[in-house]
Design a protein around this motif. Structure first.
Motif, PDB file in Angstrom:
ATOM      1  N   VAL A 172       0.968  -1.203   0.037  1.00  0.00           N
ATOM      2  CA  VAL A 172      -0.142  -0.219  -0.018  1.00  0.00           C
ATOM      3  C   VAL A 172       1.056   1.344   0.035  1.00  0.00           C
ATOM      4  CG1 VAL A 172      -1.708   1.463   1.444  1.00  0.00           C
ATOM      5  CG2 VAL A 172      -1.931  -1.171   1.113  1.00  0.00           C
ATOM      6  N   PHE A 173       1.938   1.435   0.764  1.00  0.00           N
ATOM      7  CA  PHE A 173       2.888   2.413   1.072  1.00  0.00           C
ATOM      8  C   PHE A 173       3.798   2.552  -0.417  1.00  0.00           C
ATOM      9  CE2 PHE A 173       7.016   3.887   1.231  1.00  0.00           C
ATOM     10  CZ  PHE A 173       7.045   5.271   1.846  1.00  0.00           C
ATOM     11  N   ALA A 174       3.856   1.322  -1.202  1.00  0.00           N
ATOM     12  CA  ALA A 174       4.659   1.640  -2.534  1.00  0.00           C
ATOM     13  C   ALA A 174       3.687   1.871  -3.428  1.00  0.00           C
ATOM     14  CB  ALA A 174       5.228   0.305  -2.794  1.00  0.00           C
ATOM     15  N   ALA A 175       2.457   1.701  -3.528  1.00  0.00           N
ATOM     16  CA  ALA A 175       1.424   2.184  -4.333  1.00  0.00           C
ATOM     17  C   ALA A 175       1.135   3.563  -4.212  1.00  0.00           C
ATOM     18  CB  ALA A 175      -0.077   1.368  -4.370  1.00  0.00           C
ATOM     19  N   CYS A 176       0.976   4.064  -2.907  1.00  0.00           N
ATOM     20  CA  CYS A 176       0.756   5.495  -2.811  1.00  0.00           C
ATOM     21  C   CYS A 176       2.104   6.306  -3.353  1.00  0.00           C
ATOM     22  CB  CYS A 176       0.572   5.755  -1.195  1.00  0.00           C
ATOM     23  SG  CYS A 176      -0.892   5.176  -0.625  1.00  0.00           S
ATOM     24  N   ALA A 177       3.475   5.711  -2.839  1.00  0.00           N
ATOM     25  CA  ALA A 177       4.343   6.507  -3.353  1.00  0.00           C
ATOM     26  C   ALA A 177       4.510   6.583  -4.791  1.00  0.00           C
ATOM     27  CB  ALA A 177       5.652   5.759  -2.954  1.00  0.00           C
ATOM     28  N   LEU A 178       4.160   5.457  -5.622  1.00  0.00           N
ATOM     29  CA  LEU A 178       4.116   5.498  -7.202  1.00  0.00           C
ATOM     30  C   LEU A 178       3.365   6.559  -7.589  1.00  0.00           C
ATOM     31  CD1 LEU A 178       5.083   4.238  -9.850  1.00  0.00           C
ATOM     32  CD2 LEU A 178       3.317   2.582  -9.458  1.00  0.00           C
ATOM     33  N   VAL A 179       1.790   6.627  -7.004  1.00  0.00           N
ATOM     34  CA  VAL A 179       0.892   7.504  -7.314  1.00  0.00           C
ATOM     35  C   VAL A 179       1.441   8.970  -7.345  1.00  0.00           C
ATOM     36  CG1 VAL A 179      -1.275   8.583  -6.953  1.00  0.00           C
ATOM     37  CG2 VAL A 179      -0.919   6.279  -7.096  1.00  0.00           C
ATOM     38  N   LEU A 180       2.067   9.286  -6.138  1.00  0.00           N
ATOM     39  CA  LEU A 180       2.558  10.536  -5.729  1.00  0.00           C
ATOM     40  C   LEU A 180       3.794  10.923  -6.551  1.00  0.00           C
ATOM     41  CD1 LEU A 180       2.371  10.757  -1.938  1.00  0.00           C
ATOM     42  CD2 LEU A 180       0.864  11.960  -3.611  1.00  0.00           C
TER      43      LEU A 180
END
Length: 86
Positions: free
Chosen positions: A16-24
């Motif tokens: 979830v953290f990696a997905a959020c970081a990718l979106v940002l």
């Protein structure tokens, strides 16, 4: 083979953290703002999206604690001589 609930929950939180970081990152965030923003987004998302995994992990921990307390009580009773002698 069933995986440990703690491993599943931790892995899912990292994803979830990696997905959020990718979106940002795609939006244009960089450096410390990327990490800080991903932390702020992933915490509440994980709380709601990973409820089932978190509860499974908590249930396993609670079960182990209960088992250890029971074994501890049996050991103390045996050491105190309160156990029925055959």
């Amino acid at each position: 083979m069933r995986l440990h609930p703690g491993f599943l929950y931790t892995t899912a939180r990292a994803m979830v953290f990696a997905a959020c970081a990718l979106v940002l990152f795609v939006i244009g965030f960089r450096s410390w703002m990327l990490v800080f923003g991903a932390l702020l987004l992933s915490a509440p998302l994980s709380f709601f999206l990973l409820r089932k995994q978190r509860e499974a992990f908590a249930q396993r921990v609670e079960g182990r604690m209960s088992k250890r307390q029971t074994e501890k009580a049996k050991l103390r009773a045996a050491l105190a001589g309160d156990e029925d002698q055959p």
